[in-house]
Design an enzyme around this catalytic site. Structure first.
Site, short mmCIF file in Angstrom:
data_model
loop_
_atom_site.label_atom_id
_atom_site.label_comp_id
_atom_site.label_asym_id
_atom_site.label_seq_id
_atom_site.Cartn_x
_atom_site.Cartn_y
_atom_site.Cartn_z
N LYS A 112 104.77 67.00 97.96
CA LYS A 112 103.61 66.11 97.94
C LYS A 112 103.60 65.21 96.69
O LYS A 112 104.37 65.43 95.75
CB LYS A 112 102.33 66.95 97.99
N TYR A 132 97.81 65.61 110.55
CA TYR A 132 96.59 66.33 110.20
C TYR A 132 95.53 66.22 111.30
O TYR A 132 94.33 66.28 111.02
CB TYR A 132 96.03 65.83 108.87
N ARG A 140 107.07 80.14 103.00
CA ARG A 140 105.62 80.28 102.80
C ARG A 140 105.33 81.29 101.67
O ARG A 140 104.42 81.09 100.88
CB ARG A 140 104.93 80.71 104.09
N THR A 175 97.67 78.57 100.16
CA THR A 175 97.35 77.14 100.16
C THR A 175 96.52 76.75 98.95
O THR A 175 96.76 75.72 98.33
CB THR A 175 96.60 76.76 101.45
N ARG A 193 103.07 77.29 94.12
CA ARG A 193 101.69 76.80 93.97
C ARG A 193 100.98 77.47 92.79
O ARG A 193 100.19 76.84 92.10
CB ARG A 193 100.91 77.02 95.26
N ASN A 236 98.63 70.88 95.86
CA ASN A 236 99.28 72.19 95.83
C ASN A 236 100.80 72.09 95.98
O ASN A 236 101.43 73.00 96.49
CB ASN A 236 98.66 73.12 96.88
N HIS A 270 103.80 71.14 101.27
CA HIS A 270 103.40 71.59 102.60
C HIS A 270 104.63 72.27 103.19
O HIS A 270 105.75 71.82 102.98
CB HIS A 270 103.02 70.41 103.49
N GLU A 313 106.98 69.45 113.68
CA GLU A 313 106.94 68.64 112.46
C GLU A 313 108.29 67.99 112.17
O GLU A 313 108.33 66.82 111.77
CB GLU A 313 106.47 69.50 111.28
#
Length: 138
Positions: A10, A50, A86, A92, A103, A113, A116, A127
């Site tokens: 991000k 989103y 993950r 998150t 994170r 964070n 993604h 995705e």
């Protein structure tokens, strides 16, 4: 069994100069990068990505954040890569993420964070197809 996952580094990851550190953490377990590119996300692709939160009060600030800088997208391949990535990221909400997770070490909150990552093999496939042409994934 090998699988693939989709990851976005991000804008905060770019701004904090963490790209190399984050990619190193994501690939250290032996995951292979099979696609990688930098792009600026437009409103249309963000609305699709989103779609589950369009209309929520936190959607407009999220779009603004995700367009603040270009982002880096990658596809990782490996055994149980979805769950393992993950776990490397942590929750998150960065404020709840333990030290030692990406994170927990670098994130600020739920929006800023760092990354993604797909939450399931099925969503990873969706995705990856959304953000990469088939010839861009090796």
């Amino acid at each position: 069994m090998k699988e693939r996952t989709f990851v976005i580094l991000k804008p905060d990851c770019i701004e904090k100069h963490l790209v190399a550190d984050v990619i190193a953490r994501l690939t250290k377990p032996g995951f292979e990068i099979v696609a990688l590119k930098m792009t600026q996300l437009n409103e249309s692709i963000l609305q699709e990505h989103y779609a589950h939160i369009v209309g929520k009060p936190y959607y407009p600030p999220l779009v603004e954040f995700m367009q603040r800088k270009p982002i880096i997208m990658l596809v990782l391949e490996g055994v149980d890569v979805v769950a393992k990535v993950r776990k490397l990221l942590g929750p998150t909400n960065s404020q709840e993420a333990p030290a030692g997770t990406i994170r927990g070490d670098f994130g600020e909150n739920t929006r800023e964070n760092i990354c993604h990552a797909s939450d399931s093999v099925e969503n990873a496939q969706i995705e990856i197809a959304r953000f990469f042409k088939s010839e861009e994934v090796f």
